[in-house]
Write a protein that holds these residues in place. Sequence first.
Motif, PDB file in Angstrom:
ATOM      1  N   PHE A 152      73.474  37.886 -35.965  1.00 21.18           N
ATOM      2  CA  PHE A 152      74.000  38.866 -36.678  1.00 21.18           C
ATOM      3  C   PHE A 152      74.849  38.601 -38.024  1.00 21.18           C
ATOM      4  CE2 PHE A 152      77.586  41.957 -36.694  1.00 21.18           C
ATOM      5  CZ  PHE A 152      76.769  43.193 -36.928  1.00 21.18           C
ATOM      6  N   ASN A 153      75.321  37.347 -37.915  1.00 23.75           N
ATOM      7  CA  ASN A 153      76.081  36.923 -39.126  1.00 23.75           C
ATOM      8  C   ASN A 153      75.190  36.544 -40.451  1.00 23.75           C
ATOM      9  OD1 ASN A 153      78.665  37.173 -37.722  1.00 23.75           O
ATOM     10  ND2 ASN A 153      78.454  34.808 -37.108  1.00 23.75           N
ATOM     11  N   VAL A 154      73.852  36.196 -39.987  1.00 22.63           N
ATOM     12  CA  VAL A 154      73.132  35.994 -41.221  1.00 22.63           C
ATOM     13  C   VAL A 154      72.497  37.308 -41.746  1.00 22.63           C
ATOM     14  CG1 VAL A 154      70.465  35.369 -41.591  1.00 22.63           C
ATOM     15  CG2 VAL A 154      72.300  33.738 -40.199  1.00 22.63           C
ATOM     16  N   LEU A 155      72.415  38.227 -40.978  1.00 18.69           N
ATOM     17  CA  LEU A 155      72.102  39.607 -41.116  1.00 18.69           C
ATOM     18  C   LEU A 155      73.293  40.167 -42.063  1.00 18.69           C
ATOM     19  CD1 LEU A 155      70.359  41.169 -38.146  1.00 18.69           C
ATOM     20  CD2 LEU A 155      69.422  40.814 -40.428  1.00 18.69           C
ATOM     21  N   LEU A 156      74.274  40.058 -41.949  1.00 16.88           N
ATOM     22  CA  LEU A 156      75.531  40.326 -42.630  1.00 16.88           C
ATOM     23  C   LEU A 156      75.543  39.735 -44.124  1.00 16.88           C
ATOM     24  CD1 LEU A 156      78.691  40.599 -40.238  1.00 16.88           C
ATOM     25  CD2 LEU A 156      77.219  42.497 -41.260  1.00 16.88           C
ATOM     26  N   ALA A 157      75.288  38.553 -43.946  1.00 18.59           N
ATOM     27  CA  ALA A 157      75.090  37.756 -45.191  1.00 18.59           C
ATOM     28  C   ALA A 157      73.988  38.464 -46.166  1.00 18.59           C
ATOM     29  CB  ALA A 157      74.730  36.388 -44.923  1.00 18.59           C
ATOM     30  N   GLY A 158      72.975  38.960 -45.552  1.00 19.99           N
ATOM     31  CA  GLY A 158      71.822  39.544 -46.319  1.00 19.99           C
ATOM     32  C   GLY A 158      72.422  40.885 -46.850  1.00 19.99           C
ATOM     33  N   VAL A 159      73.191  41.619 -46.236  1.00 22.24           N
ATOM     34  CA  VAL A 159      73.667  42.789 -46.680  1.00 22.24           C
ATOM     35  C   VAL A 159      74.647  42.394 -48.222  1.00 22.24           C
ATOM     36  CG1 VAL A 159      75.446  44.551 -46.484  1.00 22.24           C
ATOM     37  CG2 VAL A 159      73.874  43.966 -44.383  1.00 22.24           C
ATOM     38  N   LEU A 160      75.290  41.272 -47.958  1.00 23.14           N
ATOM     39  CA  LEU A 160      76.103  40.950 -49.300  1.00 23.14           C
ATOM     40  C   LEU A 160      75.214  40.181 -50.388  1.00 23.14           C
ATOM     41  CD1 LEU A 160      79.052  39.307 -47.479  1.00 23.14           C
ATOM     42  CD2 LEU A 160      78.702  41.790 -48.368  1.00 23.14           C
ATOM     43  N   MET A 161      73.863  40.108 -50.064  1.00 26.01           N
ATOM     44  CA  MET A 161      72.838  39.286 -51.212  1.00 26.01           C
ATOM     45  C   MET A 161      72.621  40.398 -51.938  1.00 26.01           C
ATOM     46  SD  MET A 161      72.119  36.141 -51.640  1.00 26.01           S
ATOM     47  CE  MET A 161      72.210  35.396 -49.815  1.00 26.01           C
ATOM     48  N   PRO A 162      72.699  40.224 -53.480  1.00 26.71           N
ATOM     49  CA  PRO A 162      72.118  40.970 -54.383  1.00 26.71           C
ATOM     50  C   PRO A 162      70.547  40.900 -54.355  1.00 26.71           C
ATOM     51  CG  PRO A 162      73.683  39.412 -55.241  1.00 26.71           C
ATOM     52  CD  PRO A 162      73.686  38.995 -53.936  1.00 26.71           C
ATOM     53  N   PRO A 163      70.108  42.251 -54.662  1.00 29.63           N
ATOM     54  CA  PRO A 163      68.658  42.032 -54.590  1.00 29.63           C
ATOM     55  C   PRO A 163      67.864  41.257 -55.632  1.00 29.63           C
ATOM     56  CG  PRO A 163      69.476  44.104 -54.286  1.00 29.63           C
ATOM     57  CD  PRO A 163      70.627  43.359 -54.608  1.00 29.63           C
ATOM     58  N   VAL A 164      68.640  41.219 -56.680  1.00 29.25           N
ATOM     59  CA  VAL A 164      67.967  40.343 -57.859  1.00 29.25           C
ATOM     60  C   VAL A 164      67.684  38.687 -57.609  1.00 29.25           C
ATOM     61  CG1 VAL A 164      70.143  39.594 -58.885  1.00 29.25           C
ATOM     62  CG2 VAL A 164      68.292  39.799 -60.277  1.00 29.25           C
ATOM     63  N   ILE A 165      68.553  38.265 -56.692  1.00 25.50           N
ATOM     64  CA  ILE A 165      68.338  36.998 -56.196  1.00 25.50           C
ATOM     65  C   ILE A 165      67.060  36.658 -55.360  1.00 25.50           C
ATOM     66  CG2 ILE A 165      69.480  34.960 -54.671  1.00 25.50           C
ATOM     67  CD1 ILE A 165      72.171  35.998 -55.624  1.00 25.50           C
ATOM     68  N   LEU A 166      66.925  37.754 -54.615  1.00 18.87           N
ATOM     69  CA  LEU A 166      65.492  37.601 -53.526  1.00 18.87           C
ATOM     70  C   LEU A 166      64.354  38.045 -54.299  1.00 18.87           C
ATOM     71  CD1 LEU A 166      67.233  39.530 -50.279  1.00 18.87           C
ATOM     72  CD2 LEU A 166      67.169  37.111 -50.883  1.00 18.87           C
ATOM     73  N   ALA A 167      64.363  38.901 -55.472  1.00 15.68           N
ATOM     74  CA  ALA A 167      63.196  39.414 -55.984  1.00 15.68           C
ATOM     75  C   ALA A 167      62.295  38.286 -56.379  1.00 15.68           C
ATOM     76  CB  ALA A 167      63.439  40.447 -57.066  1.00 15.68           C
ATOM     77  N   VAL A 168      62.811  37.381 -56.964  1.00 17.12           N
ATOM     78  CA  VAL A 168      61.726  36.254 -57.270  1.00 17.12           C
ATOM     79  C   VAL A 168      61.241  35.434 -56.475  1.00 17.12           C
ATOM     80  CG1 VAL A 168      61.739  34.093 -58.946  1.00 17.12           C
ATOM     81  CG2 VAL A 168      62.996  36.076 -59.772  1.00 17.12           C
ATOM     82  N   PRO A 169      61.955  34.902 -55.409  1.00 13.91           N
ATOM     83  CA  PRO A 169      61.524  34.375 -54.227  1.00 13.91           C
ATOM     84  C   PRO A 169      60.359  35.363 -53.458  1.00 13.91           C
ATOM     85  CG  PRO A 169      63.913  33.895 -54.138  1.00 13.91           C
ATOM     86  CD  PRO A 169      63.543  34.902 -55.218  1.00 13.91           C
ATOM     87  N   GLN A 170      60.807  36.436 -53.427  1.00 12.70           N
ATOM     88  CA  GLN A 170      59.640  37.263 -52.695  1.00 12.70           C
ATOM     89  C   GLN A 170      58.373  37.232 -53.568  1.00 12.70           C
ATOM     90  OE1 GLN A 170      62.009  40.899 -52.549  1.00 12.70           O
ATOM     91  NE2 GLN A 170      62.820  40.396 -50.556  1.00 12.70           N
ATOM     92  N   TYR A 171      58.518  37.407 -54.776  1.00 13.09           N
ATOM     93  CA  TYR A 171      57.427  37.487 -55.919  1.00 13.09           C
ATOM     94  C   TYR A 171      56.239  36.096 -55.525  1.00 13.09           C
ATOM     95  CZ  TYR A 171      54.430  37.186 -59.947  1.00 13.09           C
ATOM     96  OH  TYR A 171      53.466  37.071 -60.868  1.00 13.09           O
ATOM     97  N   LEU A 172      57.219  35.079 -55.548  1.00 14.92           N
ATOM     98  CA  LEU A 172      56.556  33.753 -55.422  1.00 14.92           C
ATOM     99  C   LEU A 172      55.687  33.551 -54.170  1.00 14.92           C
ATOM    100  CD1 LEU A 172      59.349  31.321 -56.831  1.00 14.92           C
ATOM    101  CD2 LEU A 172      57.018  32.089 -58.165  1.00 14.92           C
ATOM    102  N   LEU A 173      56.411  34.235 -52.854  1.00 11.68           N
ATOM    103  CA  LEU A 173      55.725  34.091 -51.761  1.00 11.68           C
ATOM    104  C   LEU A 173      54.611  35.170 -51.586  1.00 11.68           C
ATOM    105  CD1 LEU A 173      58.841  34.078 -49.285  1.00 11.68           C
ATOM    106  CD2 LEU A 173      57.199  32.444 -49.889  1.00 11.68           C
ATOM    107  N   LEU A 174      54.632  36.312 -52.232  1.00 10.41           N
ATOM    108  CA  LEU A 174      53.665  37.060 -52.066  1.00 10.41           C
ATOM    109  C   LEU A 174      52.417  36.906 -53.330  1.00 10.41           C
ATOM    110  CD1 LEU A 174      55.491  40.707 -52.010  1.00 10.41           C
ATOM    111  CD2 LEU A 174      53.880  39.407 -50.139  1.00 10.41           C
ATOM    112  N   ALA A 175      52.644  36.198 -54.173  1.00  9.00           N
ATOM    113  CA  ALA A 175      51.657  35.537 -55.007  1.00  9.00           C
ATOM    114  C   ALA A 175      51.017  34.485 -54.545  1.00  9.00           C
ATOM    115  CB  ALA A 175      52.479  35.063 -56.438  1.00  9.00           C
ATOM    116  N   GLU A 176      51.597  33.602 -53.684  1.00  9.32           N
ATOM    117  CA  GLU A 176      50.763  32.680 -52.841  1.00  9.32           C
ATOM    118  C   GLU A 176      49.876  33.489 -51.893  1.00  9.32           C
ATOM    119  OE1 GLU A 176      50.572  29.154 -52.962  1.00  9.32           O
ATOM    120  OE2 GLU A 176      51.880  29.328 -54.642  1.00  9.32           O
TER     121      GLU A 176
END
Length: 301
Positions: A130-154
């Motif tokens: 639950f605490n990890v999920l709360l950290a995800g709430v505070l995470m800006p989407p711009v930080i996750l967008a590039v890693p998500q792109y790299l994972l989906l590109a693979e």
Amino acid sequence: MSSLAVRKAQPAAGTTPGTAQGPPQRRRIALVPTVTLLIGALYCLLPVAWVVIAATKSGSELFSTFTFLPGSGFTENIRDLNAYRDGVYWKWMGNSALYAGLGALLSTVVSAFSGYALAIYRFRGRETIFNVLLAGVLMPPVILAVPQYLLLAEANLTDSYLSVLLPLILSPYGVYLARIYAAAAVPSDVVEAGRMDGASEWRIFTRVALPMMVPGLVTVFLFQFVAVWNNFLLPYIMLSDDEKFPITLGLYTLLEQGANTPALYTLVITGALLAVVPLIALFLVIQRFWSLDLLSGAVKS
């Protein structure tokens, strides 16, 4: 003694019987929140009013008339928007409806399962998750967008509908809301009673807990739908084919072309106005069912 009591009960001279007799300074202080709210409402509604009025102006009226003076080119703007590239605007609207509708539905389902499990079951590591999920709430989407792109590109999924839908399925904020609402709306005694009656965990969740969680899940669906509908960064990174663009990215491309073709500015403004209509309609419909669910839950309880 009685005459003294009567004289005390009489209102002071120069005042009206039955009115509040608070000091003027306190009444002035009470007006501050009201004035602040009015200024905030004006600040939020002023751009909306500008879009509504600007959408009625033709290309020649947009830059030559008073800002809040209505024009006469709304129907012409609608025709031009329909004709632009054989109606690609409505293709973008359909893509946004697909991304937002399916993405919000899948996200709500995942949030319902996850929130119920975190609220009802006791297992090792529950609070850590639950605490990890709360950290995800505070995470800006711009930080996750590039890693998500790299994972989906693979996985060779970029520039596809799945590249936009898959990252939207898990919403940390949706799981958080579902967990908080399940903990408040689903009594543990009801769950234990279902287990004592021999009901399976799946049956308890679908027949007992889920109806109690409906108002909270409707809220999760609404928030996620609006977030996906207004999402720009993720499609901007994932997509290159403009036939798959959502409405936000499509209007952005129109706005960029408007620097060389000013006539497209009217299409951008008209398209932005029409893009708000589905959100307003969805909010009105869901608000109705939301109120009904809250009332029915109160009657049942």
